[in-house]
Write a protein that holds these residues in place. Structure first.
Motif, short mmCIF file in Angstrom:
data_model
loop_
_atom_site.label_atom_id
_atom_site.label_comp_id
_atom_site.label_asym_id
_atom_site.label_seq_id
_atom_site.Cartn_x
_atom_site.Cartn_y
_atom_site.Cartn_z
N TYR A 214 0.80 -1.53 -0.19
CA TYR A 214 -0.19 0.17 0.04
C TYR A 214 0.59 0.95 0.10
N LEU B 203 -0.14 9.28 -6.06
CA LEU B 203 -1.06 8.51 -6.15
C LEU B 203 -0.58 7.74 -7.80
N LYS B 204 -1.10 8.46 -8.59
CA LYS B 204 -0.98 8.21 -10.20
C LYS B 204 0.60 7.87 -10.19
N LYS C 127 0.56 4.01 -8.87
CA LYS C 127 -0.44 2.96 -9.23
C LYS C 127 0.84 2.63 -10.72
N LYS C 128 1.34 2.97 -10.81
CA LYS C 128 2.17 2.04 -12.11
C LYS C 128 3.52 0.89 -11.54
N ASN D 67 1.82 -1.13 -8.84
CA ASN D 67 0.31 -1.54 -8.06
C ASN D 67 0.29 -1.44 -6.92
N ILE E 265 -2.00 -0.33 -3.55
CA ILE E 265 -3.21 0.71 -3.81
C ILE E 265 -3.12 1.58 -2.25
N ASN F 124 -8.81 7.99 -6.56
CA ASN F 124 -8.30 7.28 -6.81
C ASN F 124 -8.47 5.78 -6.42
N LYS F 125 -9.52 4.86 -6.23
CA LYS F 125 -9.87 3.92 -5.58
C LYS F 125 -8.52 3.45 -4.33
#
Ligand code: NIG
Ligand code: FE
Length: 412
Positions: A216, A235-236, A239-240, A242, A244, A264-265
């Motif tokens: 995370y 956060l973007k 995400k690359k 993975n 969370i 951003n889930k």
């Protein structure tokens, strides 16, 4: 190894088909079995039922739970237990009238802990942190999330995460890890926050992900720390890899971090002491779990997260400790559950759901933790002889735990 818990006065949070989380009015429902037995086989829950008609099991050990309550261990989805030293001077300064923000602005707070941690060896950090871990295991925590964020340099952040990972390997408790490089802007980047964000994105994220040190990613989205735009940027990038998101938002100010987390889930948005209507609306129908940290409110004398309002809006809620040296030097989830009942007006059923199944969801482990379900981790709290489960939050200052079993291991 087969362990039978027999004559259990009441077995709590029994779910045949466990949901991944419970929300709104469903949080009032806490399924139980009275006069029950529970069979643990190695690391798993193998079976359970009522004493009337119990099969004749061949077991290695039987624990007579007459008069006692058995419940799943707490899932503490938000902690910072890997830290060096303490901050009791800041505690005394606050008693004398200085605010948390004032102290932080004058080199105290997270930066104070970062200095201490950077100067500690990995061995020393492990030793200090494992004392805390052992303490919370005895207090009934069977799964714990641990954040970095007191390193604030590449080396120190990696050191923190390695220690957290080692704790999970050394002890039966389930440990999940979160990279919180964006916890504060370190003094080296005092007038160059973007420089620090670039450092996180270019240098830290690839290493944290490359060494598989975290599942995370977290950001302290707050005035004086990181903005919503900073949060989105980080956060973007995360995400690359993975990673969370699970983020710190709305502790002192509502600046739109909740909606950013949802967009951003994020698996969870944590703190929420200051929550407005837009935040509630943003959370509706989202996968994001709101997480309250009542011990932090207690210690800092700040508002309590409006848990009642959150649940009444049909949302889920999880409870966690936030165990850390600055805002919450306690990892006692029993106190968290009691404080949620006393100060946030959760019922005992809601608070227990919030600290077990919903805590597991906020850690991404509700398939293996958070309820008494066949196949889930053999992690349970056996209480002393008490009148009912409501007595747990009622007698808030007493240690009512008799024994703890974590992943099939009896914790002395
Ligand atoms: O969750 N608010 C941000 N982080 C921690 C406390 C940090 C500190 O004071 O050391 C928290 O409360
Ligand atoms: Fe925190």
């Amino acid at each position: 190894m087969k362990i039978l818990l027999s004559h259990i006065k009441e077995l709590i949070q029994v779910r045949n088909n466990a949901p991944e989380k419970v929300s709104g009015a469903a949080m009032k429902n806490l399924p139980t079995l009275k006069n029950a037995w529970l069979l643990l086989e190695d690391e798993r829950i193998s079976d359970f039922g009522i004493m009337d008609g119990i099969p004749n099991f061949k077991v290695d050990q039987t624990i007579d739970c007459s008069g006692k309550i058995v419940l799943p261990t707490w899932c503490d989805s938000h902690t910072h237990i890997v830290y060096a030293g303490n901050r009791e001077q800041e505690f005394v300064d606050r008693i004398k009238g200085r605010s948390y923000q004032e102290i932080a602005a004058n080199g105290g707070g997270i930066i104070n802990s970062a200095k201490k941690l950077q100067a500690s060896s990995e061995e020393d950090l492990l030793q200090q942190s494992e004392e805390r871990l052992i303490e919370v295991m005895h207090l009934g925590t069977g799964a714990i999330e641990i954040k970095s964020g007191y390193g604030l340099t590449l080396d120190a952040e990696l050191k923190m995460l390695r220690v957290a990972k080692q704790l999970g390997e050394k002890y039966p408790i389930k440990v999940t890890t979160t990279f919180l490089g964006a916890h504060a802007v370190p003094p080296e980047f005092k007038d160059n926050k973007q420089g620090y964000l670039d450092h996180i994105c270019k240098d830290m994220l690839p290493k944290v992900a490359g060494y598989q040190l975290a599942t995370y990613v977290d950001v302290f989205c707050e005035k004086g720390y990181f903005t919503v735009a900073d949060t989105n940027q980080l956060l973007k990038e995360a995400k690359k890899y993975n990673l969370i998101p699970k983020i710190h938002v709305n502790q002192f100010n509502a600046i739109g971090g909740v909606a950013a987390g949802v967009a951003n889930k994020a698996l969870s948005v944590d703190h929420l002491e200051v929550l407005n209507e837009e935040d509630i609306i943003a959370l509706k129908g989202a996968i994001t779990m709101p997480v309250a940290l009542p011990s932090c409110s207690y210690f800092l004398s700040i508002p309590y997260t409006p848990g009642r309002r959150i649940i009444d809006a049909g949302l889920p809620l999880a409870l966690a400790s936030d165990y850390n040296p600055g805002s919450t030097p306690s990892g006692n989830m029993n106190f968290v559950v009691a404080t949620a009942c006393i100060k946030m007006k959760l019922t005992p059923e809601e608070a227990i759901n919030a600290a077990t199944i919903n805590g597991a969801y906020a850690m991404g482990i509700s398939d293996s933790h958070g309820s008494i379900t066949k196949g889930k981790s053999a992690s349970v709290i056996i209480t002393k002889e008490i009148p009912s489960y409501g007595y747990l939050p009622y007698a808030f200052g007493s240690n009512l735990i008799d024994q703890v079993i974590i992943n099939g291991e009896l914790i002395a």
